[in-house]
Design an enzyme around this catalytic site. Structure first.
Site, PDB file in Angstrom:
ATOM      1  N   TYR A   1      17.469  23.054  30.079  1.00  0.00           N
ATOM      2  CA  TYR A   1      18.164  22.930  31.369  1.00  0.00           C
ATOM      3  C   TYR A   1      18.969  24.183  31.683  1.00  0.00           C
ATOM      4  CZ  TYR A   1      21.598  21.017  34.722  1.00  0.00           C
ATOM      5  OH  TYR A   1      22.402  20.788  35.815  1.00  0.00           O
TER       6      TYR A   1
ATOM      7  N   ALA B   1      16.832  27.037  32.743  1.00  0.00           N
ATOM      8  CA  ALA B   1      16.418  26.893  34.138  1.00  0.00           C
ATOM      9  C   ALA B   1      17.545  27.263  35.096  1.00  0.00           C
ATOM     10  CB  ALA B   1      15.956  25.459  34.395  1.00  0.00           C
TER      11      ALA B   1
END
Length: 254
Positions: A161, A164
């Site tokens: 995460y 990203a």
């Protein structure tokens, strides 16, 4: 919701990804209150349709909910087309959709990694790609990418995460450079810990909130409404020369 009014957003065609709940629902309501023609994508149909009913019951323009799984790029493109057909060329895109599931490094498989990136990073690019021609045709627009402060504070249990979310900042810079000559502004907003219903259900405890707020300069927990005003500002012509920037909204976390 923020008290500020941005007259140029009245009637604007706005698209929000992940708008059915949490911060995204705040964006949907915030733009609707400005008089914008709002479309939003989500995979959760129940909460999304309830949000539409709520906004309409409050006397604001009913948003257009388009069920889209953002991992499906062709469905994403079709959703952009549907939104533009309903409301005119999209001039404001808010790339908000994300999934912040916790994951230990040892447990991440190639399949998990790809699925995570296909939710948290890839749609930001393909949504921007899909709306850019319409923005160019009408003389410009604003793309707002929602990232996170998680990658700035070495947050554990979120390595895919946070990769990203850091990637979104690089994407913002690249898109701003390429689309700027067409008067399309691209910026990123990094919220701190916003106490959405999902956060409250999964991770919030009194001790964690107290420890986090103690490190903020502004000593209160952050709510959804605290992010909405920043995004409205970036969408409006009040920020017409602001592009390629990362705005951190975290209460002054130290």
């Amino acid at each position: 919701m923020p008290s500020a009014r941005f007259p140029d957003l009245d009637g604007a065609s706005v698209l929000i990804t992940g708008g059915g709940s949490g911060i995204g629902a705040g964006f949907v309501e915030g733009f609707a209150r400005q008089g914008a023609r709002v479309a939003f994508f989500d995979i959760a149909e129940g909460p999304s349709r309830e949000l539409c009913r709520k906004i309409e019951a409050e006397g604001f323009p009913a948003p257009l909910f388009v069920p889209v799984d953002l991992r499906d790029v062709e469905a994403l493109r079709a959703g952009v087309t549907r939104a533009a057909q309903a409301h005119g060329p999209i001039t404001v895109l808010v790339n908000n959709a994300a999934l912040d599931d916790r994951h230990a490094v040892a447990d991440v498989t190639p399949e998990y990694w790809d699925n995570n990136q296909n939710i948290n990073l890839r749609p930001h690019f393909f949504s921007a790609q899909a709306v850019a021609p319409g923005m160019k045709a009408v003389g410009g627009g604003s793309i707002i990418n929602i990232t996170s402060t998680s990658w700035l504070i070495n947050h554990p249990d979120l390595s895919s995460y946070t990769a990203a979310k850091a990637g979104i900042v690089g994407l913002t810079k690249g898109l701003a450079g390429e689309l700027g000559p067409d008067n399309i502004r691209v910026n990123a907003v990094a919220p701190g810990w916003v106490l959405t219903e999902r956060q409250k259900a999964l991770w919030v405890t009194e001790e964690r909130v107290a420890a986090h707020v103690a490190r903020q300069s502004i000593k209160r927990p952050m709510e959804v409404e605290d992010i909405v005003g920043t995004v409205l500002f970036l969408a409006s012509d009040a920020s017409r020369m602001l592009s390629a920037q990362l705005l951190i909204v975290d209460g002054g976390y130290l």
